[in-house]
Enzyme design. Structure first.
Site, PDB file in Angstrom:
ATOM      1  N   CYS A  71     -16.782 -21.413   2.254  1.00 12.01           N
ATOM      2  CA  CYS A  71     -15.239 -20.554   2.521  1.00 12.01           C
ATOM      3  C   CYS A  71     -15.477 -20.471   4.152  1.00 12.01           C
ATOM      4  O   CYS A  71     -16.268 -19.860   3.871  1.00 12.01           O
ATOM      5  CB  CYS A  71     -14.758 -20.090   1.552  1.00 12.01           C
ATOM      6  SG  CYS A  71     -13.071 -19.823   2.775  1.00 12.01           S
ATOM      7  N   CYS A 101     -53.749 -23.950  -3.750  1.00 12.18           N
ATOM      8  CA  CYS A 101     -54.586 -24.521  -2.991  1.00 12.18           C
ATOM      9  C   CYS A 101     -53.996 -25.637  -2.434  1.00 12.18           C
ATOM     10  O   CYS A 101     -54.182 -26.209  -1.306  1.00 12.18           O
ATOM     11  CB  CYS A 101     -55.737 -24.049  -2.955  1.00 12.18           C
ATOM     12  SG  CYS A 101     -56.974 -25.366  -4.044  1.00 12.18           S
ATOM     13  N   CYS A 145     -60.655 -20.742  -5.742  1.00 17.43           N
ATOM     14  CA  CYS A 145     -60.104 -21.671  -4.072  1.00 17.43           C
ATOM     15  C   CYS A 145     -60.489 -21.855  -3.171  1.00 17.43           C
ATOM     16  O   CYS A 145     -61.143 -20.305  -2.895  1.00 17.43           O
ATOM     17  CB  CYS A 145     -58.360 -21.470  -4.071  1.00 17.43           C
ATOM     18  SG  CYS A 145     -57.367 -21.856  -5.573  1.00 17.43           S
ATOM     19  N   CYS A 157     -10.789 -30.862   9.445  1.00 17.00           N
ATOM     20  CA  CYS A 157     -11.448 -29.715   9.626  1.00 17.00           C
ATOM     21  C   CYS A 157     -12.928 -29.685   8.666  1.00 17.00           C
ATOM     22  O   CYS A 157     -13.557 -29.245   9.636  1.00 17.00           O
ATOM     23  CB  CYS A 157     -10.615 -28.017   9.886  1.00 17.00           C
ATOM     24  SG  CYS A 157      -9.546 -28.194  11.119  1.00 17.00           S
ATOM     25  N   HIS A 212      -8.938 -20.676  -0.966  1.00 16.49           N
ATOM     26  CA  HIS A 212      -8.699 -20.333   0.177  1.00 16.49           C
ATOM     27  C   HIS A 212      -8.089 -22.138   1.454  1.00 16.49           C
ATOM     28  O   HIS A 212      -9.135 -22.765   1.057  1.00 16.49           O
ATOM     29  CB  HIS A 212      -9.350 -19.637   1.575  1.00 16.49           C
ATOM     30  CG  HIS A 212      -9.863 -18.293   0.954  1.00 16.49           C
ATOM     31  ND1 HIS A 212     -10.590 -17.564   1.226  1.00 16.49           N
ATOM     32  CD2 HIS A 212      -8.616 -17.956   1.612  1.00 16.49           C
ATOM     33  CE1 HIS A 212     -10.559 -16.527   1.189  1.00 16.49           C
ATOM     34  NE2 HIS A 212      -9.222 -17.089   0.933  1.00 16.49           N
ATOM     35  N   CYS A 230     -54.992 -28.443  -7.383  1.00 15.48           N
ATOM     36  CA  CYS A 230     -54.340 -27.337  -7.654  1.00 15.48           C
ATOM     37  C   CYS A 230     -53.330 -26.638  -7.027  1.00 15.48           C
ATOM     38  O   CYS A 230     -53.128 -26.930  -6.314  1.00 15.48           O
ATOM     39  CB  CYS A 230     -56.250 -26.380  -6.989  1.00 15.48           C
ATOM     40  SG  CYS A 230     -55.387 -24.608  -7.161  1.00 15.48           S
ATOM     41  N   CYS A 288     -76.065  -1.713  35.487  1.00 16.25           N
ATOM     42  CA  CYS A 288     -75.832  -2.444  36.157  1.00 16.25           C
ATOM     43  C   CYS A 288     -74.844  -3.240  36.218  1.00 16.25           C
ATOM     44  O   CYS A 288     -74.806  -3.241  34.566  1.00 16.25           O
ATOM     45  CB  CYS A 288     -76.530  -2.490  37.030  1.00 16.25           C
ATOM     46  SG  CYS A 288     -78.073  -3.807  37.335  1.00 16.25           S
ATOM     47  N   CYS A 335     -80.382 -16.930  25.262  1.00 17.64           N
ATOM     48  CA  CYS A 335     -80.974 -17.855  25.457  1.00 17.64           C
ATOM     49  C   CYS A 335     -81.107 -17.287  27.350  1.00 17.64           C
ATOM     50  O   CYS A 335     -82.219 -18.356  27.899  1.00 17.64           O
ATOM     51  CB  CYS A 335     -79.802 -18.574  26.180  1.00 17.64           C
ATOM     52  SG  CYS A 335     -78.437 -17.969  27.285  1.00 17.64           S
ATOM     53  N   CYS A 382      -7.745 -27.582   6.265  1.00 18.16           N
ATOM     54  CA  CYS A 382      -6.881 -29.411   6.577  1.00 18.16           C
ATOM     55  C   CYS A 382      -8.247 -29.971   6.275  1.00 18.16           C
ATOM     56  O   CYS A 382      -9.312 -29.312   6.581  1.00 18.16           O
ATOM     57  CB  CYS A 382      -6.080 -29.718   7.227  1.00 18.16           C
ATOM     58  SG  CYS A 382      -7.683 -29.673   8.832  1.00 18.16           S
TER      59      CYS A 382
END
Length: 474
Positions: A265, A340, A350, A246, A240, A337, A417, A425, A243
């Site tokens: 192409c 990892c 690892c 382009c 194909h 390694c 409730c 705490c 120009c």
């Protein structure tokens, strides 16, 4: 030299110069003679080949090539003073792809043509015969086998200008019988070896095809303008044509976007890809350097035995030995390694970072048995099991509990409730808005009309099988 011979020679050379261009005919300056190059018209899909049992050790042995052009036959001639009245032109006929035996047969036929034309100019008849009838005369058909004549081992015999007989020359490769008698000293196969002959033929064919392409007009399907072939480029696989202007813009956009594997192409669904040489011809040097670097990187990424050095200042490719998880960078000597990408840790599993826990869990759950065993070997079966349990616990806590606004401890509400007490705490907080409550009067949050949770102490609480909802007051 008679005036008639002189005038006939001048007229013939002048006629040849007007018929043929400078590449096909050149008149000698010092003598009455010249050189003609005869370009043969080949049949479509003409093939040449080298047999696998060639005497010369060739990488190309046993291969076949389709060509459109063959190097020209070269006829060098000198006109004697008594030509054309008495003597024929003295000449040598050289060619790269014809054997000495085949060239000798052509020389013999040129002598016979002179006998037919004796007393008249003969050069044009010679050139027409060589151009139009060489293939048929030598019985050359496709595929044509290339051979080298062993000229050094043959006795060359001077052939007179007026032979009485022609050799019976059948077959594309020529007759192997009585070669000592068939070789003419005017026949020259000017090529060093069979390998150099193949290369010269392929180079010449490529150059001639480019020359023909450059002289034709083509329609660019991008800008829809007719352009000369010299202003165009074609993809090698699909042919194909577009120009160059382009394609240059198209290539530059793709390279800047990092899509170096997508220089296809522009024709829809066409898989042809531009070669690096074509890209280099169109784009600037700086952009081509980026293309070359990204193309190499993407190629290395597709290689299973190539990993990259994990150090940010290095990042060079490292070849990985089969069955080994250690990589050593040849530039910075960092041992790591390959699984990892951390410092090499020998046979120890690892380490899994917190960020990778979710990915590891999903990968393990979706893997087949083989990949599950691989992950267990890589990270350790205990680590995998612990990761799964932790992730399940985390998902359950996110779904069924809320964190204490003071210490962050997960709290599950089973009953009662909406005033909650943290078991860690001991902080009071509202289950609805998760706000901390006063230790002196925690219920004020639910009785104060200005509070967002006013009168919602038992909101959404199951009381005797019924869900308690807020009372809406007008």
């Amino acid at each position: 030299m008679s005036s008639e011979d002189r005038e006939a020679q001048e007229d013939e050379l002048l006629a040849l110069a007007s018929i043929y261009d400078g590449d096909e005919f050149r008149k000698a300056e010092s003598v009455q003679g010249g050189e003609t190059r005869i370009y043969l018209d080949l049949p479509q899909n003409f093939k040449i080949f080298v047999s696998g049992n060639s005497n010369e050790c060739l990488q190309n042995s046993g291969f076949e090539y389709t060509i459109c052009f063959l190097p020209p036959l070269v006829l060098n001639f000198e006109l004697p003073p008594d030509y054309p009245s008495s003597s024929p032109p003295s000449f040598t006929l050289s060619g790269k792809w014809l054997s000495p035996t085949q060239l000798s047969a052509l020389c013999k036929h040129l002598d016979n043509l002179w006998e037919e034309y004796r007393g008249s100019v003969v050069l044009f008849a010679w050139m027409q015969f060589l151009k139009e009838e060489t293939l048929a005369y030598l019985n050359i058909v496709s595929p044509f086998e290339l051979k080298m004549g062993s000229q050094g081992k043959m006795q060359r015999k001077a052939v007179q200008a007026s032979p009485n007989t022609e050799p019976d020359f059948g077959g594309a490769a020529g007759s192997d019988v009585d070669q000592e008698e068939a070789i003419d000293e005017r026949a020259v196969q000017d090529v060093e070896s069979l390998s150099s002959l193949i290369q010269e033929i392929l180079d010449f064919d490529q150059a001639q095809q480019k020359k023909c392409f450059n002289s034709k007009l083509f329609l660019c399907n991008i800008c829809f303008c007719d352009k000369l072939g010299s202003e165009c480029m074609y993809f090698l696989e699909c042919r194909h044509v577009y120009c160059k202007a382009c394609l240059k813009d198209y290539f530059e956009i793709q390279i800047r976007d990092g899509q170096v594997q997508c220089l296809n192409c522009p024709e829809p669904k066409c898989p042809s890809v531009a070669t690096p040489g074509q890209v280099k011809e169109l784009v600037e040097a700086e952009l081509f350097a980026r293309y070359d670097r990204l193309l190499l990187q993407s190629t290395l990424d597709l290689m299973a035995d190539v990993v990259y050095c994990p150090r940010p200042c290095c990042q060079l490719p490292v070849m990985q030995e089969p069955g080994c998880t250690m990589g050593i960078c040849s530039s910075c000597n960092f041992a790591f390694c390959t699984l990892c990408r951390l410092t090499y840790h020998g046979v120890s599993p690892c380490k899994v970072t917190a960020d990778k826990l979710i990915d590891l869990r999903n990968e393990y759950l979706q893997a087949d048995e083989a990949n599950k065993r691989f992950l267990e070997q890589r990270y350790g079966k205990r680590v995998i099991q612990k990761t799964l349990e932790e992730m399940e616990s985390k998902e359950w806590l996110e779904k069924n509990s809320k964190s204490c606004p003071c210490c962050g401890t997960p709290i599950q509400k089973l009953d009662g409730c909406n005033k909650m007490t943290c078991t860690s705490c001991m902080q009071y907080f509202c289950w609805i808005c998760m706000g901390s409550l006063s230790r002196a009067n925690p219920y004020k949050h639910f009785t104060d009309p200005t509070s967002p949770c006013f009168n919602r102490l038992f909101h959404a609480v199951d009381v005797n099988g019924d869900i308690w909802e807020d009372e809406i007051e007008d």
